[in-house]
Design an enzyme around this catalytic site. Structure first.
Site, PDB file in Angstrom:
ATOM      1  N   HIS A 143      41.135 112.383 128.267  1.00 29.92           N
ATOM      2  CA  HIS A 143      41.816 110.732 127.768  1.00 29.92           C
ATOM      3  C   HIS A 143      42.775 110.258 129.260  1.00 29.92           C
ATOM      4  O   HIS A 143      43.259 111.234 129.787  1.00 29.92           O
ATOM      5  CB  HIS A 143      42.943 111.069 126.167  1.00 29.92           C
ATOM      6  CG  HIS A 143      42.600 108.889 126.387  1.00 29.92           C
ATOM      7  ND1 HIS A 143      43.838 108.186 126.634  1.00 29.92           N
ATOM      8  CD2 HIS A 143      41.936 108.547 125.316  1.00 29.92           C
ATOM      9  CE1 HIS A 143      43.369 107.603 126.067  1.00 29.92           C
ATOM     10  NE2 HIS A 143      42.058 107.906 125.128  1.00 29.92           N
ATOM     11  N   HIS A 144      43.045 109.016 129.500  1.00 32.17           N
ATOM     12  CA  HIS A 144      43.787 108.545 130.627  1.00 32.17           C
ATOM     13  C   HIS A 144      45.250 108.751 130.018  1.00 32.17           C
ATOM     14  O   HIS A 144      45.868 108.619 131.188  1.00 32.17           O
ATOM     15  CB  HIS A 144      43.308 106.814 131.125  1.00 32.17           C
ATOM     16  CG  HIS A 144      42.878 106.878 132.427  1.00 32.17           C
ATOM     17  ND1 HIS A 144      43.863 107.262 133.267  1.00 32.17           N
ATOM     18  CD2 HIS A 144      42.678 106.485 132.997  1.00 32.17           C
ATOM     19  CE1 HIS A 144      44.289 107.110 134.615  1.00 32.17           C
ATOM     20  NE2 HIS A 144      42.352 106.204 134.130  1.00 32.17           N
ATOM     21  N   ALA A 145      45.374 109.118 128.750  1.00 28.63           N
ATOM     22  CA  ALA A 145      46.376 108.746 128.709  1.00 28.63           C
ATOM     23  C   ALA A 145      47.623 110.303 129.472  1.00 28.63           C
ATOM     24  O   ALA A 145      48.676 110.469 129.291  1.00 28.63           O
ATOM     25  CB  ALA A 145      47.018 108.840 127.577  1.00 28.63           C
ATOM     26  N   ASN A 313      50.236 109.548 134.366  1.00 27.83           N
ATOM     27  CA  ASN A 313      49.434 108.610 135.033  1.00 27.83           C
ATOM     28  C   ASN A 313      51.055 107.969 136.415  1.00 27.83           C
ATOM     29  O   ASN A 313      51.309 107.404 135.988  1.00 27.83           O
ATOM     30  CB  ASN A 313      49.236 107.741 134.225  1.00 27.83           C
ATOM     31  CG  ASN A 313      47.999 107.481 133.717  1.00 27.83           C
ATOM     32  OD1 ASN A 313      46.780 107.765 134.702  1.00 27.83           O
ATOM     33  ND2 ASN A 313      47.983 108.376 132.706  1.00 27.83           N
TER      34      ASN A 313
END
Length: 475
Positions: A143-145, A313
């Protein structure tokens, strides 16, 4: 306690059944280099050994009471490798078409938020169309999280080595597992954080206003980056569905570097020029080529300049026109290089933490409701196009890497697609090759290969144009 940053949490809030916010990778492995014969059980056991003490692989999200703050990471005390590493086999004949069809299906499946946000599908029986030996493919999702492009590449170090029988590159690094806080602590910290938001807002408004003023000045001087909401509409700029199409392509890094050296540009300039040419050819074949240039969002890592220590991120973004309105690849490269210089200067004037600062104000319930409303009302089709697509260029390993002893023959990255921009192109270098991953909403781009196949062709066009230009200059 590890609280998700606002930017990390935003990828959770942005997610809907159609707009999935995980990143993927297709790793093609050569099992011939393994010190012992390949077996799935051994591979699964080795993955477990290497990830069991790595927090990024063993933590899961826990919500804050009443949704008053961003979620926190906690350790999954019931971590089970069998819930994350799965086994599949390709149907006969097991070629490229069967592989991308299966990967397209897997990319369209959401991750289970009750567990650590990653999974791997070990795909057996792959026979590349131009080779006789069988390969094993690992389709990885995270997941991008949890990761951005750079941190995702760094996580590979916990799974890969420089030699078939060596320990992972990431071994020996200090690791800290997240603490599991109680409900009262979560609620108390959320209340304090909410009370401090007005002060935080005051701190970010002033530099943002100054940025707007400077951007207007740059626009008047013609040195500003391309503006959002100025993109032409294409067939992949609308409301997306949950279905995906994936395509893969390869290029020579040496040829790209030769072009870079001959023209005094950058590798990124050359890659974007090739992407612009591929998109132009694709749209022209379909009779959809707009008269104005497509506009791409290009993620930029700010890890070297960010003041923030936490958060997976650490990215910003710039907008650039891809020169799809120019047929001459050399002219396109020159224009792109100039635009990219202006865009980088403009981007450097923006605080590295600006996007992360503003993301702190993303309210869990409000943000999620807004995204769903936006999709349900199909608003992406009713306002000017913000941008046409996302293009990422991720630096990869300069030397061969070995995944559980198997040489990584190819590594194709794949990013998320969004409502309004149903196409993502991600490029990654790997031991002298450049691997291109194309992912799109199936309804927006039914045949992603029709785009991907133009990448090596456009590289050759650009190489010939540069070579011809050099000879003309020599005369």
């Amino acid at each position: 306690m590890d609280r998700l940053s606002g930017l990390d949490a935003s990828f959770l809030y942005l997610e809907t059944p159609a707009q999935l916010m995980h990143v993927c990778a297709v790793m093609v492995l050569d099992p011939a280099t393994m010190t012992a014969p390949y077996s799935f059980d051994h591979l699964q056991d080795e993955i477990e050994r290497r990830v069991c003490d790595v927090p990024a692989f063993t933590r899961k999200i826990r919500g804050v009471p009443l949704g008053l703050d961003h979620p926190v990471w906690v350790r999954d005390k019931n971590f089970d490798i069998e819930r994350h590493v799965h086994r599949l086999a390709l149907p006969s004949p097991g070629g490229y078409r069967e592989l991308v069809d299966l990967c397209s299906h897997l990319a369209a499946q959401p991750l289970d938020r009750s567990r650590p946000l990653w999974e791997m599908w070990v795909i057996e029986g792959y026979r590349p169309d131009d080779e006789e030996d069988e390969r094993v493919v690992v389709f990885a999702k995270m997941h991008h999280a949890t990761v951005d492009g750079v941190s995702g590449a760094n996580l590979i170090s916990h799974l890969c080595a420089l030699e078939p029988d060596a320990e992972p590159i990431g071994d020996g690094e200090p690791l800290r597992h997240p603490r599991d806080p109680g409900k009262r602590e979560l609620l108390g910290r959320a209340v304090l954080g909410t009370a401090a938001l007005p002060v935080t807002l005051a701190k970010v408004i002033r530099p943002s206003v100054q940025l707007v003023t400077k951007t207007i000045e740059r626009a008047r001087e013609g040195t500003a980056m391309a503006a959002p909401f100025s993109a032409p509409r294409t067939s992949f700029n609308g409301t997306i569905t949950a279905h995906r199409r994936i395509a893969l392509s390869d290029m020579s890094l040496d040829e790209i570097r030769e072009i870079k050296k001959a023209t005094g540009t950058t590798v990124n300039d050359v890659v974007l020029t090739i992407a612009g040419g591929a998109l132009r050819a694709y749209l022209d074949e379909r009779g959809e080529l707009p008269s104005s240039s497509l506009l791409a969002t290009v993620p930029v890592s700010v890890r070297g300049s960010s003041r923030r220590e936490s958060g997976a991120n650490k990215v910003s973004a710039l907008f650039t026109k891809l020169g799809t309105d120019l047929d001459d690849p050399l002219e396109r490269l020159g224009k792109l290089a100039e635009r990219n210089r202006n865009a980088k200067d403009h981007h450097n004037a923006i605080s590295a933490d600006a996007l992360q600062d503003w993301a702190e104000f993303a309210a869990p319930r409000t943000f999620g409701l807004a995204v769903r409303t936006y999709a349900n009302l199909r608003l992406a089709e009713k306002h000017p196009v913000v941008h046409n697509l996302v293009i990422s260029n991720v630096p990869g390993p300069p030397v061969p890497l070995y995944f559980m002893g198997a040489r990584i023959a190819a590594l194709y990255p794949l990013g998320p697609v969004f409502h309004g921009a149903g196409l993502n192109i991600t490029v990654m270098s790997n031991a002298g090759e450049v691997h291109v991953g194309v992912i799109a909403c199936r309804e927006s781009m039914p045949d992603a290969d029709a785009l991907a196949r133009h990448f090596p062709a456009e590289l050759e066009r650009l190489r010939k144009a540069v070579s011809g230009g050099s000879r003309a200059g020599a005369r």
